[in-house]
Structures are given as C-alpha cells and as structure tokens.
Design a protein around this motif. Structure first.
Motif, mmCIF file in Angstrom:
data_model
loop_
_atom_site.group_PDB
_atom_site.id
_atom_site.type_symbol
_atom_site.label_atom_id
_atom_site.label_comp_id
_atom_site.label_asym_id
_atom_site.label_seq_id
_atom_site.Cartn_x
_atom_site.Cartn_y
_atom_site.Cartn_z
ATOM 1 N N THR A 8 46.344 61.586 -5.334
ATOM 2 C CA THR A 8 45.238 60.644 -5.445
ATOM 3 C C THR A 8 45.562 59.665 -6.570
ATOM 4 O OG1 THR A 8 42.855 60.388 -5.510
ATOM 5 C CG2 THR A 8 43.787 61.954 -7.067
ATOM 6 N N ARG A 9 44.680 58.707 -6.746
ATOM 7 C CA ARG A 9 44.916 57.757 -7.842
ATOM 8 C C ARG A 9 43.599 57.426 -8.496
ATOM 9 N NH1 ARG A 9 41.745 54.376 -5.451
ATOM 10 N NH2 ARG A 9 42.440 53.072 -3.757
ATOM 11 N N LEU A 10 43.694 57.141 -9.792
ATOM 12 C CA LEU A 10 42.552 56.596 -10.529
ATOM 13 C C LEU A 10 42.918 55.126 -10.712
ATOM 14 C CD1 LEU A 10 42.362 59.450 -13.179
ATOM 15 C CD2 LEU A 10 40.945 59.195 -11.143
ATOM 16 N N ALA A 11 42.045 54.229 -10.248
ATOM 17 C CA ALA A 11 42.449 52.816 -10.187
ATOM 18 C C ALA A 11 41.456 51.907 -10.910
ATOM 19 C CB ALA A 11 42.603 52.398 -8.722
ATOM 20 N N PRO A 12 41.294 52.086 -12.231
ATOM 21 C CA PRO A 12 40.338 51.205 -12.918
ATOM 22 C C PRO A 12 40.826 49.768 -12.991
ATOM 23 C CG PRO A 12 41.572 52.532 -14.506
ATOM 24 C CD PRO A 12 41.967 53.026 -13.142
ATOM 25 N N SER A 13 39.872 48.852 -12.970
ATOM 26 C CA SER A 13 40.183 47.442 -13.243
ATOM 27 C C SER A 13 39.871 47.227 -14.722
ATOM 28 C CB SER A 13 39.275 46.526 -12.419
ATOM 29 O OG SER A 13 39.444 46.804 -11.053
ATOM 30 N N PRO A 14 40.867 46.891 -15.527
ATOM 31 C CA PRO A 14 40.600 46.764 -16.973
ATOM 32 C C PRO A 14 39.977 45.423 -17.333
ATOM 33 C CG PRO A 14 42.931 46.451 -16.527
ATOM 34 C CD PRO A 14 42.279 46.693 -15.194
ATOM 35 N N LEU A 44 46.496 50.781 -13.025
ATOM 36 C CA LEU A 44 45.611 49.754 -13.586
ATOM 37 C C LEU A 44 45.617 48.536 -12.672
ATOM 38 C CD1 LEU A 44 46.206 49.833 -17.428
ATOM 39 C CD2 LEU A 44 44.306 50.770 -16.118
ATOM 40 N N GLU A 45 44.456 48.192 -12.160
ATOM 41 C CA GLU A 45 44.347 47.055 -11.240
ATOM 42 C C GLU A 45 44.080 45.797 -12.081
ATOM 43 O OE1 GLU A 45 42.067 48.269 -7.710
ATOM 44 O OE2 GLU A 45 43.923 49.308 -7.226
ATOM 45 N N ASP A 46 45.176 45.285 -12.618
ATOM 46 C CA ASP A 46 45.083 44.235 -13.658
ATOM 47 C C ASP A 46 45.602 42.892 -13.161
ATOM 48 O OD1 ASP A 46 47.717 44.997 -13.400
ATOM 49 O OD2 ASP A 46 48.167 44.898 -15.540
ATOM 50 N N SER A 185 45.223 39.565 -3.169
ATOM 51 C CA SER A 185 43.814 39.919 -3.363
ATOM 52 C C SER A 185 43.737 41.427 -3.585
ATOM 53 C CB SER A 185 43.007 39.551 -2.114
ATOM 54 O OG SER A 185 43.346 40.446 -1.063
ATOM 55 N N TYR A 186 42.563 41.887 -4.021
ATOM 56 C CA TYR A 186 42.341 43.330 -4.182
ATOM 57 C C TYR A 186 42.708 44.083 -2.906
ATOM 58 C CZ TYR A 186 39.701 47.552 -3.441
ATOM 59 O OH TYR A 186 39.374 48.830 -3.059
ATOM 60 N N GLN A 187 42.254 43.585 -1.737
ATOM 61 C CA GLN A 187 42.461 44.312 -0.475
ATOM 62 C C GLN A 187 43.941 44.528 -0.194
ATOM 63 O OE1 GLN A 187 39.831 45.496 0.875
ATOM 64 N NE2 GLN A 187 38.156 44.139 0.339
ATOM 65 N N ALA A 189 46.524 44.315 -2.408
ATOM 66 C CA ALA A 189 47.205 45.064 -3.467
ATOM 67 C C ALA A 189 46.952 46.561 -3.332
ATOM 68 C CB ALA A 189 46.738 44.554 -4.832
ATOM 69 N N VAL A 190 45.713 46.919 -3.014
ATOM 70 C CA VAL A 190 45.348 48.332 -2.935
ATOM 71 C C VAL A 190 46.097 49.010 -1.771
ATOM 72 C CG1 VAL A 190 43.297 48.337 -1.443
ATOM 73 C CG2 VAL A 190 43.273 49.656 -3.478
ATOM 74 N N VAL A 191 46.218 48.296 -0.664
ATOM 75 C CA VAL A 191 46.888 48.859 0.510
ATOM 76 C C VAL A 191 48.394 49.014 0.245
ATOM 77 C CG1 VAL A 191 47.580 48.192 2.858
ATOM 78 C CG2 VAL A 191 45.176 48.164 2.212
ATOM 79 N N VAL A 203 39.895 58.553 -3.445
ATOM 80 C CA VAL A 203 38.549 58.947 -3.890
ATOM 81 C C VAL A 203 38.025 57.805 -4.744
ATOM 82 C CG1 VAL A 203 37.177 60.794 -4.943
ATOM 83 C CG2 VAL A 203 39.487 61.301 -4.111
ATOM 84 N N ARG A 204 36.858 57.273 -4.410
ATOM 85 C CA ARG A 204 36.336 56.115 -5.147
ATOM 86 C C ARG A 204 34.864 55.915 -4.803
ATOM 87 N NH1 ARG A 204 39.769 51.735 -1.559
ATOM 88 N NH2 ARG A 204 38.709 52.133 0.399
ATOM 89 N N GLY A 205 34.251 54.942 -5.433
ATOM 90 C CA GLY A 205 32.822 54.706 -5.247
ATOM 91 C C GLY A 205 32.512 54.177 -3.850
ATOM 92 N N ASP A 207 30.718 51.835 -2.978
ATOM 93 C CA ASP A 207 30.614 50.375 -2.856
ATOM 94 C C ASP A 207 31.831 49.837 -2.090
ATOM 95 O OD1 ASP A 207 32.102 51.274 -5.108
ATOM 96 O OD2 ASP A 207 32.067 49.286 -6.004
ATOM 97 N N LEU A 208 32.883 50.658 -1.979
ATOM 98 C CA LEU A 208 34.098 50.202 -1.296
ATOM 99 C C LEU A 208 34.202 50.729 0.130
ATOM 100 C CD1 LEU A 208 36.459 50.381 -4.377
ATOM 101 C CD2 LEU A 208 35.709 48.336 -3.164
ATOM 102 N N LEU A 209 33.126 51.376 0.599
ATOM 103 C CA LEU A 209 33.156 51.948 1.950
ATOM 104 C C LEU A 209 33.461 50.882 3.003
ATOM 105 C CD1 LEU A 209 32.652 54.767 3.205
ATOM 106 C CD2 LEU A 209 30.296 54.078 3.556
HETATM 107 N N1 GLU Z 1 39.858 48.807 -9.091
HETATM 108 C C1 GLU Z 1 38.750 49.062 -8.227
HETATM 109 C C2 GLU Z 1 37.476 49.121 -9.036
HETATM 110 O O1 GLU Z 1 37.546 49.301 -10.255
HETATM 111 C C3 GLU Z 1 38.869 50.351 -7.453
HETATM 112 C C4 GLU Z 1 39.734 50.179 -6.305
HETATM 113 C C5 GLU Z 1 39.882 51.379 -5.392
HETATM 114 O O2 GLU Z 1 39.648 52.513 -5.818
HETATM 115 O O3 GLU Z 1 40.306 51.154 -4.278
HETATM 116 O O4 GLU Z 1 36.424 48.982 -8.474
#
Ligand code: GLU
Length: 323
Positions: A8-14, A44-46, A185-187, A189-191, A203-205, A207-209
């Motif tokens: 899995t990954r933890l992907a915070p945007s700093p 880090l989604e920077d 874009s985010y879409q 980069a994440v893929v 695993v994530r919030g 809001d990204l469903l």
């Molecule tokens: N970086 C994104 C955020 O902080 C999360 C992206 C993801 O988990 O796909 O909302």
C-alpha cells in the motif's frame, strides 16, 4: 521492499499542515497494512510547484513520523521522477486517447455536460473535442491535455463499501491528464506511480471514490493492473463539513504545539470507531490489533450514514490538548 509483496502507499500532498482527518486515514491505513503484512510505501504528491516546497515535504514527513507511522523503502517524491509520466502520455497519444486543450474555463462552462456534477469541476462536453486526426499528440509539454473518456459506466468493487459504479462520461467527461504548467495531473500521476511501484492496495479517503473510476479508465488504457480499493469515510468538522487544511484548529502541528500527543490522537481514532469504550490514550503500536478488514468494513458500513461520521468538535480538541 520485497518485490511482489502486497503493497500500500501513504500519499500525502505536502501543501499545508495535515489535520486530524489525515491522521485518522493514515493511521488506519498504516495499521491495516502492518496487521495484514503489506509493505508500506511513502509517496509525497508534491507536483504542485506553487504549493509544495522541500520545507513543506520535510514537515509532512516529520508529522507522520511523530504520529508513529513508519514505512518501508525510500520515500518517493513525485517531483523527482517526471520521465514515467511523460512516457505514459506518449503511450496514450499513440492510442489517440489524449488531446491538446487550450479552451478557457468559460468556453468549457458554456458547453458544459453537467455543470455541477463534480465538486468544483466542469464536465467537459464531447462537442468540444477536436476533430479526429488533429492534435492527438504529446508534442507540447506546456499545454493542457485531456483524456478521451469512453461512454458508459465503470464498475468496481471497493473492499469496504462493496460494489460501486460511476460514469465519468456523464460527470467529468474528458478530464485533464496534463496541465499547462508542464506537469501530470493528479489522476495521471497517481495511476503511473501506483503501477510503477507495485501498489496492490489503495487505501484512502472516500472523497476519491469517484476519481477511482477515472483512474481505472487510465489503468486500462495504459495496460496497468487495477489494485484493490479501500475507501475510508472522512471525518467531519463540528458543522458536519469535510475537514479542510484551512481549518487551523484541527491541524496536527498546531495541536502538537498545544500539548497533543500521538497516543491521544490514536486514542481518539479508536474511540471514534467504538474500539475503546472511554476516551483514553492508546499506543500507536497497539492499533494493528484492533484494525482489520472486518473492523474497517463495520466502520465503513456505520459511517455510510454521514450522521454517524466522527466530528471534530471543541470537546475532543480540548481533550487532545490536555495531553
Ligand atoms: N495526495 C492525495 C491527497 O492528499 C491522495 C491521493 C491518493 O491517495 O490517491 O488527497
């Protein structure tokens, strides 16, 4: 990192201080991974050059380490590896799945599909697409490009919510995969990164469903595997709104300065979920004994009703600060 291990990954945007909602999502993700024996990657989604800096990246990592969240392998910084995003764009261009788009917001709004369908986003109408054969290239990096969304719904199974179905052709339409400042874009980069680093469990919030459907379309077009999805309900503020980075009082840095401890934050997360009867500090190391696929499924089922989602109110902030 072990190759082929579930990851899995933890992907915070700093882009600002993490808040209590991030703390809950990252703690639950980390605990589930440790319980299930998955690898945990830190990414880090920077890519947002205007809002991210080396200092904000360092602060984000420091806050997560303070919470007691560890990870495996080196930290991935999206801004350091642009080549794979460009390669993915070339693959999409070769399939005629992307097109240049220099239309203004006003022009897009005037032709909009469903103007209010997607939080703050305007649905891109098919009538705005370039005629076939023109502009299907990736020659100009400083130009916005959109992904051609095929008609029809996208179905997937979410491990916490069950069957989900969204139709991006009816909501966002052709979405941006490359921005005019020359970044993915985010879409996109994440893929690219989930595939590149062998992420099998996202695993994530929740809001990204809805974004998941777009990401599945990109994964299919790029020939990437689709990971398993685990969308966690989001924590709300005292008024029942989503927590945002602008809600200073719930910022982890501020709370830390006011005396909050990782054990109190972890205790609050467990109490919110009904895993402990009374609000008390809990060691983060004990979290994997209460977090499991089953306990998260129960949590997601209960909190599907927004009235049952945890709220960050003055009382819990006071308790955190009294650490
Ligand atoms: N970086 C994104 C955020 O902080 C999360 C992206 C993801 O988990 O796909 O909302």
């Amino acid at each position: 990192m072990e190759p082929d291990a579930p990851t899995t990954r933890l992907a915070p945007s700093p882009t600002g201080s993490l808040h209590l909602g991030h703390a809950r999502s990252f703690l639950l993700t980390w605990a589930l991974a440790r319980r299930e024996g998955w690898q945990v990657q830190m990414r880090l989604e920077d890519l947002d050059r205007a809002r991210c800096s080396p200092a904000s990246s360092r602060a984000t990592l420091e806050t997560l380490a303070w919470l007691g969240i560890d990870h495996d392998g080196p930290v991935v910084m999206q801004s350091e590896h642009r080549g794979p995003y460009e390669a993915a764009m070339r693959t999409l261009a070769a399939q005629q799945r992307i097109f240049e788009c220099e239309l203004s917001r006003r022009e897009i709004r005037e032709a909009a599909l469903a103007p209010h369908s997607h939080a703050g986003e305007i649905g891109f109408a098919p009538s705005l697409r370039p005629p076939p054969g023109s502009a299907w290239s990736f020659d100009r990096l400083e130009c916005s490009h959109r992904f051609l969304v095929s008609a029809g719904p996208v179905e997937f199974v979410d491990e916490l919510r069950g069957q989900a179905i969204f139709d991006p052709s009816q909501t966002c339409g052709d979405f941006v995969v490359w921005t005019r400042d020359g970044s993915p874009s985010y879409q996109l980069a994440v893929v690219v990164d989930d595939a590149r680093f062998g992420v099998t469990e996202v695993v994530r919030g929740d809001d990204l469903l809805e974004s998941t459907a777009r990401q599945i379309l990109l994964q299919r077009a790029l020939g990437f595997p689709t990971p398993r999805w685990w969308h966690l309900p989001l924590v709300l503020d005292a008024d029942g709104e989503r927590l945002a980075k602008r809600h200073g009082a719930t910022a982890l840095d501020a709370l830390r300065g006011e005396g909050a401890t990782p054990d109190r934050i972890c205790g609050l997360v467990c109490w919110w979920s009904g895993w402990i009867a009374d609000l008390r500090p809990m060691n983060v190391r004990d979290l994997p004994s209460v977090v499991s696929p089953a306990s998260l499924r129960e949590l997601a089922a209960r909190e599907r009703d927004v009235h049952h989602r945890p709220r960050v109110d003055e009382e819990c902030l006071r308790w955190l600060r009294s650490g």
